[in-house]
Design an enzyme around this catalytic site. Sequence first.
Site, PDB file in Angstrom:
ATOM      1  N   ASN A  94     -10.325  -6.121  10.366  1.00 43.43           N
ATOM      2  CA  ASN A  94     -10.263  -7.312  11.661  1.00 43.43           C
ATOM      3  C   ASN A  94     -11.322  -6.710  12.525  1.00 43.43           C
ATOM      4  O   ASN A  94     -10.692  -7.143  14.007  1.00 43.43           O
ATOM      5  CB  ASN A  94      -8.264  -7.533  11.987  1.00 43.43           C
ATOM      6  CG  ASN A  94      -7.737  -5.997  11.610  1.00 43.43           C
ATOM      7  OD1 ASN A  94      -7.934  -5.176  11.470  1.00 43.43           O
ATOM      8  ND2 ASN A  94      -6.862  -6.125  13.149  1.00 43.43           N
ATOM      9  N   HIS A 179      -0.938  -6.417   3.785  1.00 41.78           N
ATOM     10  CA  HIS A 179       0.411  -6.920   5.003  1.00 41.78           C
ATOM     11  C   HIS A 179       1.305  -7.747   4.971  1.00 41.78           C
ATOM     12  O   HIS A 179       0.557  -8.881   4.880  1.00 41.78           O
ATOM     13  CB  HIS A 179      -1.030  -7.221   6.139  1.00 41.78           C
ATOM     14  CG  HIS A 179       0.281  -7.566   7.760  1.00 41.78           C
ATOM     15  ND1 HIS A 179       0.181  -6.306   8.601  1.00 41.78           N
ATOM     16  CD2 HIS A 179       0.977  -8.112   8.190  1.00 41.78           C
ATOM     17  CE1 HIS A 179       0.510  -6.713   9.955  1.00 41.78           C
ATOM     18  NE2 HIS A 179       1.673  -8.138   8.877  1.00 41.78           N
ATOM     19  N   HIS A 233       2.642   0.007   6.035  1.00 43.47           N
ATOM     20  CA  HIS A 233       3.676  -0.112   6.886  1.00 43.47           C
ATOM     21  C   HIS A 233       4.691  -0.974   6.312  1.00 43.47           C
ATOM     22  O   HIS A 233       5.398  -1.915   7.504  1.00 43.47           O
ATOM     23  CB  HIS A 233       2.726  -0.838   8.222  1.00 43.47           C
ATOM     24  CG  HIS A 233       1.802  -2.009   7.986  1.00 43.47           C
ATOM     25  ND1 HIS A 233       2.574  -3.086   7.417  1.00 43.47           N
ATOM     26  CD2 HIS A 233       0.802  -2.115   8.686  1.00 43.47           C
ATOM     27  CE1 HIS A 233       1.481  -3.756   7.524  1.00 43.47           C
ATOM     28  NE2 HIS A 233       0.492  -3.533   8.255  1.00 43.47           N
ATOM     29  N   ASP A 306      -1.849   3.752  10.787  1.00 42.12           N
ATOM     30  CA  ASP A 306      -2.208   2.042  11.381  1.00 42.12           C
ATOM     31  C   ASP A 306      -2.832   2.235  12.678  1.00 42.12           C
ATOM     32  O   ASP A 306      -2.366   1.309  13.537  1.00 42.12           O
ATOM     33  CB  ASP A 306      -0.347   1.292  11.063  1.00 42.12           C
ATOM     34  CG  ASP A 306      -0.521   0.210  11.477  1.00 42.12           C
ATOM     35  OD1 ASP A 306      -1.976  -0.355  11.636  1.00 42.12           O
ATOM     36  OD2 ASP A 306       0.249  -1.275  11.677  1.00 42.12           O
TER      37      ASP A 306
HETATM   38  O1  DOR Z   1       0.499  -4.239  14.766  1.00 40.55           O
HETATM   39  C1  DOR Z   1      -0.536  -4.166  14.528  1.00 40.55           C
HETATM   40  N1  DOR Z   1      -2.189  -3.790  14.849  1.00 40.55           N
HETATM   41  N2  DOR Z   1      -0.587  -4.448  13.306  1.00 40.55           N
HETATM   42  C2  DOR Z   1      -1.767  -4.520  12.693  1.00 40.55           C
HETATM   43  O2  DOR Z   1      -1.061  -5.046  11.264  1.00 40.55           O
HETATM   44  C3  DOR Z   1      -3.114  -5.169  13.132  1.00 40.55           C
HETATM   45  C4  DOR Z   1      -2.849  -3.909  13.926  1.00 40.55           C
HETATM   46  C5  DOR Z   1      -4.123  -4.422  14.948  1.00 40.55           C
HETATM   47  O3  DOR Z   1      -5.357  -4.245  14.702  1.00 40.55           O
HETATM   48  O4  DOR Z   1      -3.888  -4.479  16.535  1.00 40.55           O
END
Ligand code: DOR
Length: 448
Positions: A94, A179, A233, A306
Amino acid sequence: MNADLWVRGGTLVRPSGDERGDVLIRGGRIAAVGQVDAPTDIPQLDASGMLVFPGLIDPQVHFREPGLEHKEDLASGSLACVAGGITAFCEMPNTRPPTVDPQALADKLERAAGRCAADHAFFLGGTAENADQLGEWEHLPGCAGIKVFMGSSTGNLLIEDDATLERLLRSGSRRVTVHSEDNPRLSERYAALPEGASVLQHPDVRDVECALRATRRLLDLVEKTGRPVHILHVSTADELELIRERDLGDLVTVEVTPNHLFLAAPECYERHGTLAQMNPPVRGIEHQEALRLALREGPVTCIGSDHAPHTRLEKSRPYPQSPSGIPGTQTILPLLLSAVAEGWLDHASILRLCLEGPIKVYGIQGKGPLEVGCDGDVVLVDPTVREPLPLEWLESRAGFSPFVGTALAGWPSTTVLRGRIVYRDHRLLPPPSGRPLSFGGQAASQTS
Ligand code: DOR
């Protein structure tokens, strides 16, 4: 860069238990363990009084390059890894643009070459558009696998319907990483959130039912398609119970984060505000206890940080505009060593969860415990240290951790990657020498 190193006189942390001994690394690989007799001209590393761990693997980090380098880049993120005793990581798709095709994957590998301090691989993100091609792309060198967001989080990657997810699961064979939060329910609940909501409501907005519903849908599809998945997670006692009940064996592997193991609501939100905000949320103590138990009794396969950096300024936006995510790759080992000091975990479990687990889940080649033939990745930890986590020690650009000030036991002091000392006394020893990881059933990646 493969090197020779003789690690002398430490307490070796091995799957069978701790034992005194040496580790001899020749040409970047472990050549002997235990009582070692080697030529004295080999460079030596004195490990007396230290615990000697193998380098650990963080299978879930978000390093933000390309596109959001003000939060983190591959150099700063991988520096945080080696500072924390992590010698290999798998990075999430991402970014901006997202990693959704072979060009974006090749771009990340190119950016990592000569700048990454740890070995690395990158996930391809699943979308409705690329779902049918992923079966071909998942075997590309440097690809950790396919990542699917069933619930939206940071970025715009999302597959929210079962038909598209089933199509993706039927394209390819490697384990798909997920996820698991139910997006239709998330959308409803965010829409119903009143003005002036507080981060204390985060675990209720993204509630247990959001996670449970998605995991139930996912397990149905696993049963239907026979495709293995890895659930990231996992945050609820309810999902653990469901996974146990459905009993799909090796088709389902499970990851938990240190945040869900070491923080609990509401206290973490009262103390840290949005700095403790992540998706899925940190929940009440009963979930934390169930996760801790599941580390020991199953079904947890591995721990991933994470690591999800955002700046403090971004985090200070009012909830729910504040971004979700907590940096954490550097604090995995100190936190787990604290769990050992508290008596609810042991060293062998750290190896199982932070090395054997990721290797099994993704088929990572070359890495392993302190055994002949594995990469010569070694981490020295001073077991006498018990100190509040100092902010200055953290290498991530995020510049915060909810664990700053918490007394942690055990501190990586030296990290070795394939026989070369890459981090010592809070300093990276250049040049960054991380390489792409290789995986079972995949063409070997460039390793020079
Ligand atoms: O808290 C999160 N932050 N969960 C995720 O799945 C993505 C991540 C992010 O990329 O900031």
